[in-house]
Scaffold this motif. Structure first.
Motif, PDB file in Angstrom:
ATOM      1  N   GLU A  51       0.845  -1.195   0.000  1.00  0.00           N
ATOM      2  CA  GLU A  51       0.000   0.000   0.000  1.00  0.00           C
ATOM      3  C   GLU A  51       0.878   1.243   0.000  1.00  0.00           C
ATOM      4  OE1 GLU A  51      -3.433   2.184   2.713  1.00  0.00           O
ATOM      5  OE2 GLU A  51      -2.644   0.225   3.284  1.00  0.00           O
ATOM      6  N   ARG A  52       0.685   2.067  -0.999  1.00  0.00           N
ATOM      7  CA  ARG A  52       1.492   3.283  -1.128  1.00  0.00           C
ATOM      8  C   ARG A  52       0.736   4.454  -0.534  1.00  0.00           C
ATOM      9  NH1 ARG A  52       5.514   4.000  -5.992  1.00  0.00           N
ATOM     10  NH2 ARG A  52       6.744   2.128  -5.634  1.00  0.00           N
ATOM     11  N   ARG A  53       1.355   5.118   0.408  1.00  0.00           N
ATOM     12  CA  ARG A  53       0.732   6.258   1.071  1.00  0.00           C
ATOM     13  C   ARG A  53       1.152   7.525   0.335  1.00  0.00           C
ATOM     14  NH1 ARG A  53       3.063   6.478   6.513  1.00  0.00           N
ATOM     15  NH2 ARG A  53       1.440   8.007   6.925  1.00  0.00           N
ATOM     16  N   PHE A  54       0.259   8.023  -0.497  1.00  0.00           N
ATOM     17  CA  PHE A  54       0.577   9.232  -1.250  1.00  0.00           C
ATOM     18  C   PHE A  54      -0.698  10.034  -1.480  1.00  0.00           C
ATOM     19  CE2 PHE A  54      -0.684   6.297  -4.567  1.00  0.00           C
ATOM     20  CZ  PHE A  54      -1.406   7.089  -5.448  1.00  0.00           C
ATOM     21  N   ALA A  55      -0.483  11.285  -1.835  1.00  0.00           N
ATOM     22  CA  ALA A  55      -1.588  12.173  -2.201  1.00  0.00           C
ATOM     23  C   ALA A  55      -1.108  13.095  -3.296  1.00  0.00           C
ATOM     24  CB  ALA A  55      -2.048  12.977  -0.988  1.00  0.00           C
ATOM     25  N   LEU A  56      -1.999  13.420  -4.227  1.00  0.00           N
ATOM     26  CA  LEU A  56      -1.703  14.358  -5.307  1.00  0.00           C
ATOM     27  C   LEU A  56      -2.406  15.671  -5.027  1.00  0.00           C
ATOM     28  CD1 LEU A  56      -2.122  12.000  -8.408  1.00  0.00           C
ATOM     29  CD2 LEU A  56      -0.015  12.594  -7.208  1.00  0.00           C
ATOM     30  N   VAL A  57      -1.672  16.755  -5.100  1.00  0.00           N
ATOM     31  CA  VAL A  57      -2.225  18.088  -4.835  1.00  0.00           C
ATOM     32  C   VAL A  57      -2.047  18.929  -6.090  1.00  0.00           C
ATOM     33  CG1 VAL A  57      -2.053  20.173  -3.433  1.00  0.00           C
ATOM     34  CG2 VAL A  57      -1.744  17.931  -2.366  1.00  0.00           C
ATOM     35  N   ASP A  58      -3.157  19.363  -6.662  1.00  0.00           N
ATOM     36  CA  ASP A  58      -3.129  20.185  -7.882  1.00  0.00           C
ATOM     37  C   ASP A  58      -2.887  21.643  -7.491  1.00  0.00           C
ATOM     38  OD1 ASP A  58      -3.456  21.424 -10.282  1.00  0.00           O
ATOM     39  OD2 ASP A  58      -5.291  20.357 -10.828  1.00  0.00           O
ATOM     40  N   GLY A  74       7.592  12.168   8.943  1.00  0.00           N
ATOM     41  CA  GLY A  74       6.280  11.570   8.731  1.00  0.00           C
ATOM     42  C   GLY A  74       5.620  11.991   7.432  1.00  0.00           C
ATOM     43  N   LEU A  75       6.145  13.054   6.797  1.00  0.00           N
ATOM     44  CA  LEU A  75       5.562  13.549   5.551  1.00  0.00           C
ATOM     45  C   LEU A  75       6.667  14.060   4.647  1.00  0.00           C
ATOM     46  CD1 LEU A  75       2.941  14.428   3.948  1.00  0.00           C
ATOM     47  CD2 LEU A  75       3.310  16.696   4.959  1.00  0.00           C
ATOM     48  N   ILE A  76       6.605  13.671   3.380  1.00  0.00           N
ATOM     49  CA  ILE A  76       7.512  14.194   2.357  1.00  0.00           C
ATOM     50  C   ILE A  76       6.658  14.863   1.295  1.00  0.00           C
ATOM     51  CG2 ILE A  76       9.298  13.661   0.675  1.00  0.00           C
ATOM     52  CD1 ILE A  76       9.869  11.107   2.257  1.00  0.00           C
ATOM     53  N   ALA A 110      11.101   9.188  -3.112  1.00  0.00           N
ATOM     54  CA  ALA A 110      10.334   9.606  -1.941  1.00  0.00           C
ATOM     55  C   ALA A 110       9.389   8.492  -1.480  1.00  0.00           C
ATOM     56  CB  ALA A 110       9.554  10.875  -2.262  1.00  0.00           C
ATOM     57  N   LEU A 111       8.723   7.834  -2.423  1.00  0.00           N
ATOM     58  CA  LEU A 111       7.795   6.760  -2.077  1.00  0.00           C
ATOM     59  C   LEU A 111       8.515   5.533  -1.536  1.00  0.00           C
ATOM     60  CD1 LEU A 111       5.397   7.038  -5.139  1.00  0.00           C
ATOM     61  CD2 LEU A 111       4.766   7.425  -2.757  1.00  0.00           C
ATOM     62  N   LYS A 155       4.403   9.505   4.529  1.00  0.00           N
ATOM     63  CA  LYS A 155       3.457   9.721   3.439  1.00  0.00           C
ATOM     64  C   LYS A 155       4.046  10.732   2.467  1.00  0.00           C
ATOM     65  CE  LYS A 155      -1.364  10.908   2.452  1.00  0.00           C
ATOM     66  NZ  LYS A 155      -2.685  11.267   3.035  1.00  0.00           N
ATOM     67  N   THR A 156       3.847  10.490   1.176  1.00  0.00           N
ATOM     68  CA  THR A 156       4.394  11.367   0.145  1.00  0.00           C
ATOM     69  C   THR A 156       3.281  12.173  -0.510  1.00  0.00           C
ATOM     70  OG1 THR A 156       6.221   9.850  -0.321  1.00  0.00           O
ATOM     71  CG2 THR A 156       5.681  11.464  -2.017  1.00  0.00           C
ATOM     72  N   VAL A 157       3.488  13.475  -0.605  1.00  0.00           N
ATOM     73  CA  VAL A 157       2.568  14.367  -1.302  1.00  0.00           C
ATOM     74  C   VAL A 157       3.264  14.901  -2.542  1.00  0.00           C
ATOM     75  CG1 VAL A 157       1.275  16.526  -1.191  1.00  0.00           C
ATOM     76  CG2 VAL A 157       1.336  15.020   0.798  1.00  0.00           C
ATOM     77  N   VAL A 158       2.646  14.701  -3.690  1.00  0.00           N
ATOM     78  CA  VAL A 158       3.186  15.194  -4.960  1.00  0.00           C
ATOM     79  C   VAL A 158       2.332  16.373  -5.396  1.00  0.00           C
ATOM     80  CG1 VAL A 158       3.756  14.633  -7.338  1.00  0.00           C
ATOM     81  CG2 VAL A 158       3.938  12.870  -5.564  1.00  0.00           C
ATOM     82  N   GLN A 159       2.947  17.563  -5.417  1.00  0.00           N
ATOM     83  CA  GLN A 159       2.222  18.783  -5.782  1.00  0.00           C
ATOM     84  C   GLN A 159       2.762  19.330  -7.089  1.00  0.00           C
ATOM     85  OE1 GLN A 159       1.844  21.836  -2.733  1.00  0.00           O
ATOM     86  NE2 GLN A 159       2.214  23.406  -4.267  1.00  0.00           N
ATOM     87  N   GLY A 160       1.871  19.670  -8.000  1.00  0.00           N
ATOM     88  CA  GLY A 160       2.310  20.210  -9.281  1.00  0.00           C
ATOM     89  C   GLY A 160       1.128  20.625 -10.129  1.00  0.00           C
ATOM     90  N   TYR A 161       1.421  20.969 -11.389  1.00  0.00           N
ATOM     91  CA  TYR A 161       0.395  21.450 -12.315  1.00  0.00           C
ATOM     92  C   TYR A 161      -0.036  20.368 -13.306  1.00  0.00           C
ATOM     93  CZ  TYR A 161       2.178  25.942 -10.652  1.00  0.00           C
ATOM     94  OH  TYR A 161       2.559  26.987  -9.865  1.00  0.00           O
ATOM     95  N   ASN A 162       0.881  19.480 -13.640  1.00  0.00           N
ATOM     96  CA  ASN A 162       0.622  18.500 -14.691  1.00  0.00           C
ATOM     97  C   ASN A 162       0.658  17.094 -14.104  1.00  0.00           C
ATOM     98  OD1 ASN A 162       0.158  17.530 -17.250  1.00  0.00           O
ATOM     99  ND2 ASN A 162       2.256  17.827 -17.972  1.00  0.00           N
ATOM    100  N   LEU A 163      -0.243  16.821 -13.164  1.00  0.00           N
ATOM    101  CA  LEU A 163      -0.214  15.583 -12.406  1.00  0.00           C
ATOM    102  C   LEU A 163      -0.680  14.378 -13.206  1.00  0.00           C
ATOM    103  CD1 LEU A 163      -1.523  16.898  -8.965  1.00  0.00           C
ATOM    104  CD2 LEU A 163       0.834  16.569  -9.713  1.00  0.00           C
TER     105      LEU A 163
END
Length: 818
Positions: A429-436, A593-595, A622-623, A629-637
């Motif tokens: 289980e990969r703990r990640f979130a995408l933030v636009d 705890g968060l990247i 990072a993952l 938990k990894t958060v990937v933030q960007g414009y072109n997700l």
């Protein structure tokens, strides 16, 4: 006796020159020794490559003036490796031989001989020390060379240098409680409780039983809570004991595959950091328990320190030596002497330890194989991967290339049967979130979705790590009147604004400007676009003014003490959040705890054909740390590199990327080199265009450019080909033709970065187009793609000069020393 030497001056060739060895030096000169000789009427440094009984030369022969090193010099392997690097990178042999010595040993060291046990010395040696306990170790002592070396071995004499004394045993530090002082943290209290029960313990024992790092022990020693008690290790070497490592069925299959196969490098691909370390531990333990040597290479000081802690805690009986810029010169020299004498089982090193004279190697592990630090930026510009391949072949050792995300070239080599593949993807289980970032145009750096994740990590008692790979406050500064990019007048690239210092800075030449004006209209008003770490820090303190924030950059982490203070604060809970560049991903610790990867898709727009691959690797790295938990933030997700990375689908990413590279003739389908020519303006273009015309001899390949690079005051060519020998001979011919002109030609076989056409991508409109939160998703094509003669298999050839149909010998696509 005669010596064939390589002189350390530019002669245009790698020819060896013959010198006679004076009688007094015959007992202390070795292959690889550094000497002084007379060359071109000057006293010149030289390296002994061969020792012969006959000169093999009929002319007059001069004598060696002086010997610099009285110990054994370079090994046969190091000399062979220097020759390979010279041939592969078009670098003089003397310059490559210089690599084999540690940096602080490349200069001449002052040496003294010191008496330890005078009563045991022979009468002849006792006479030398009649005026004191210490004498210079010079040529006058050469008649006593054998006696001095024997006395050093018996412990009767010591040889001192500027940085180290060898001939005596190293002290092991043990610790005990010294004073009752209120500890600062729970970890310090656990150390006190352990020592109250144990009495005395080494730093390794404290670390193993309490879980603290050596930084905590050092801090407690400084405060007087602990006292260091010196002890001496046993003088006899102890055999390393094998370590039992547990594996499940799938993991055991990979271990058996490693044991069974040999003859090619192993590409070790797994998404589990825990399994990667356990697998390497098992392989190392098996090798060193059989009496052989193992070598682990890490790309950065931080990752090397983490690996040293991991293996030191689990291989307690093994003799482990580390080599990096983080240790003192004395410790480096002590470890270097241990390697020379074979008194080591495992070497853990950054690229500074690539050329250590380690013998009897059975295993080499290269961690994070695709890291850019493995490409040397100074001459000779070699690849660490090719160096380790050569060393593995030389010793018949197994080479493991460990990675969380293989490069396209590496995976292609596996498909071409050049590598063995050790692959195990846990797909847990990969703990990640995408933030636009487009969701909140007013707060693109720290939108509410990211702030919720940060606050959640604090609620769990963890530290939040925010990664933004841009320094400064604003990275794109344009004229408020006409939209022209504000550039460095010397390098012609955009300046970066630093709000805290209130100045503009060039990222290439580091020149600073307190005020700027538009070069087009003269307007002094500047609009600050883009963002860097300073702006992220400003926004963070706006939202969380009471939180403890640490900013980790190359400026704040310059010395070893800076690293120690940072890790100590992190371990003892003195930090709530840390911001920094991509270097932070080498600092991951259990407290994180968060990247959060801010503007993670910026790599997709880099002027580099590997942009998508670098983006995929960044997110995968990072993952790979499953505790956070990894958060990937960007414009072109929705880009394929990002979606494949968060889903752990490397194969689909590879398949799409390899097709694109095949159309554009990028590696692995061609070798890609960089040639830079500087000098008189008219001559550099004449040279570049003449070379480009001569390059048409190649039946497959392309030559891009010439492009003027302002920071280099010269032009650049990007060459794609599959025949390095032919390219090298062609470059020699062209350089010979232009030998009467004052030109400087630089060749890079393994470029770390590329410079492209100077296109103004940072006008007001173009910057908004690339960074506006309302722009649509686009696919990025590197600037070089527009320069290709054949962008697709059906491109027209009308109007081009027909190439020669003569078939030429071609190398395979693999770009190595051979």
């Amino acid at each position: 006796m005669y010596a064939r030497v390589c002189v350390d001056v530019f002669t245009g060739t790698d020819d060896l020159f013959v010198y006679a060895v004076p009688e007094k030096y015959r007992d202390c000169i070795y292959i690889g020794s550094r000497v002084f000789v007379e060359f071109a009427y000057q006293k010149t440094l030289a390296y002994v490559i061969e020792l012969t009984a006959e000169p093999g030369y009929d002319g007059p022969i001069k004598e060696i003036i002086e010997i610099i090193d009285f110990e054994r010099g370079l090994t046969a392997e190091q000399i062979a490796l220097a020759r390979e690097i010279g041939a592969a990178t078009r670098t003089p042999l003397a310059q490559c031989l210089r690599l084999m010595y540690p940096a602080f040993m490349q200069s001449r060291l002052r040496r003294n001989v010191k008496v330890i046990k005078e009563e045991n010395l022979s009468a002849g040696l006792r006479e030398l020390f009649r005026d004191g306990k210490k004498i210079p170790y010079t040529a006058e002592l050469m008649p006593y060379y054998r006696e001095i070396r024997a006395a050093v071995a018996r412990g009767e004499l010591e040889i001192e240098t500027d940085i180290f004394t060898y001939g005596k045993r190293k002290i092991i530090k043990t610790y005990r409680l010294s004073a009752v002082t209120e500890p600062k943290s729970a970890k310090q209290r656990s150390v006190i409780a352990y020592l109250m029960e144990k009495g005395e313990a080494t730093a390794e024992e404290i670390r193993e039983n309490t879980g603290v790092s050596e930084l905590v022990v050092n801090e407690m020693t400084k405060r007087g809570i602990l006292a260091m008690v010196p002890a001496y290790p046993p003088s006899e070497a102890t055999a390393a004991r094998p370590v039992s490592v547990s594996f499940d069925f799938s993991e055991s299959q990979l271990r058996e595959k490693l044991r069974r196969l040999s003859g090619k490098p192993f590409l070790f691909h797994t998404d589990s950091e825990d399994f990667r370390l356990r697998f390497c531990l098992d392989a190392i333990s098996e090798v060193i328990s059989s009496g052989k040597k193992a070598m682990v290479v890490a790309p950065t000081l931080l990752s090397a320190a983490a690996l040293e802690d991991y293996f030191q805690a689990r291989l307690g009986s093994a003799r482990i030596s580390s080599f990096s810029s983080g240790i003192s010169e004395g410790e480096f020299y002590y470890n270097f002497q241990n390697v020379c004498e074979g008194d080591v089982d495992l070497v853990i090193a950054t690229p500074v330890g690539l050329f250590l004279p380690l013998a009897d190697i059975a295993l080499i592990i290269m961690m994070d194989t695709e890291h850019h630090n493995y490409i040397n930026q100074q001459n000779p510009k070699f690849s660490a991967l090719e160096v380790l391949k050569f060393r593995a072949d030389y010793h018949g050792a197994k080479l493991i290339l460990a990675t969380a995300a293989p490069s396209i070239v590496s995976y292609y080599r596996y498909n071409q049967a050049e590598y063995f593949l050790l692959e195990l993807l846990k797909r847990g289980e990969r703990r990640f979130a995408l933030v636009d970032a487009r969701a909140e145009p007013a707060e693109m750096l720290l939108p509410s979705a990211l702030r919720r994740e940060i606050e959640a990590s604090w609620a769990d008692g963890k530290v939040a790590m925010l990664v933004l790979n841009q320094l400064g406050y604003s990275t794109a500064n344009v004229c408020d009147n006409c939209g022209t990019l504000i550039k460095c007048p010397r390098c012609k690239i955009g300046l970066v604004y630093y709000k805290n210092e209130n100045n503009y800075r060039c990222r290439y030449c580091n020149q600073q400007f307190p005020a700027v004006r538009c070069e087009q209209c003269g307007e002094a008003s500047v609009r600050h676009l883009g963002y860097g770490l300073d702006k992220l820090e400003e926004r963070f303190r706006f939202h969380y003014p009471d939180r403890r924030l640490y900013k980790a950059t190359a400026l704040t982490l310059q010395k070893r003490g800076d690293f120690e203070a940072f890790f100590l604060a992190l371990e003892e809970g003195g930090i709530d959040a840390v911001i920094g560049t991509n270097i932070l991903l080498d600092m991951i610790s259990p407290e994180i705890g968060l990247i959060a990867l801010i503007n993670a898709d910026a790599l997709l727009y880099a002027d580099d054909y590997r942009g998508a691959e670098m983006c995929y690797r960044l997110i995968s790295k990072a993952l790979d740390f499953s505790a956070a938990k990894t958060v990937v933030q960007g414009y072109n997700l929705d880009h394929r590199a990002i979606t494949a990375a968060v889903n752990g689908d490397y194969l689909s990413f590879y398949q799409a990327e390899i097709i694109a590279r095949g159309y554009a003739l990028y590696p692995p389908f061609a070798e890609m080199n960089k040639i830079t020519v500087s000098g008189e303006f008219k001559d550099i273009y004449y040279f570049a265009n003449y070379f480009k015309k001569a390059f048409k001899r190649f039946d497959k390949g392309d030559c891009l450019g010439p492009v003027y690079v302002p920071k280099l005051r010269g032009v650049q060519l990007i060459v794609k080909h599959n025949d390095f020998e032919l390219l090298s001979s062609l470059l020699d011919e062209v350089e010979k033709k232009f030998s009467d002109r004052k030109l400087r030609v630089s060749f890079e076989r393994y470029p770390r970065f590329y410079e492209y056409k100077e296109v103004n991508l940072w006008t007001s409109s173009s910057w908004e187009r690339r960074n506006s939160p309302f722009r649509s998703s686009i696919s990025f094509i590197p600037i070089t793609g527009s320069c290709l003669r054949s962008a697709s298999p059906t491109s027209s050839t009308k109007g081009r000069r027909k190439r020669s149909s003569r078939r030429l010998p071609r190398m395979r696509a693999n770009t190595g020393f051979r």
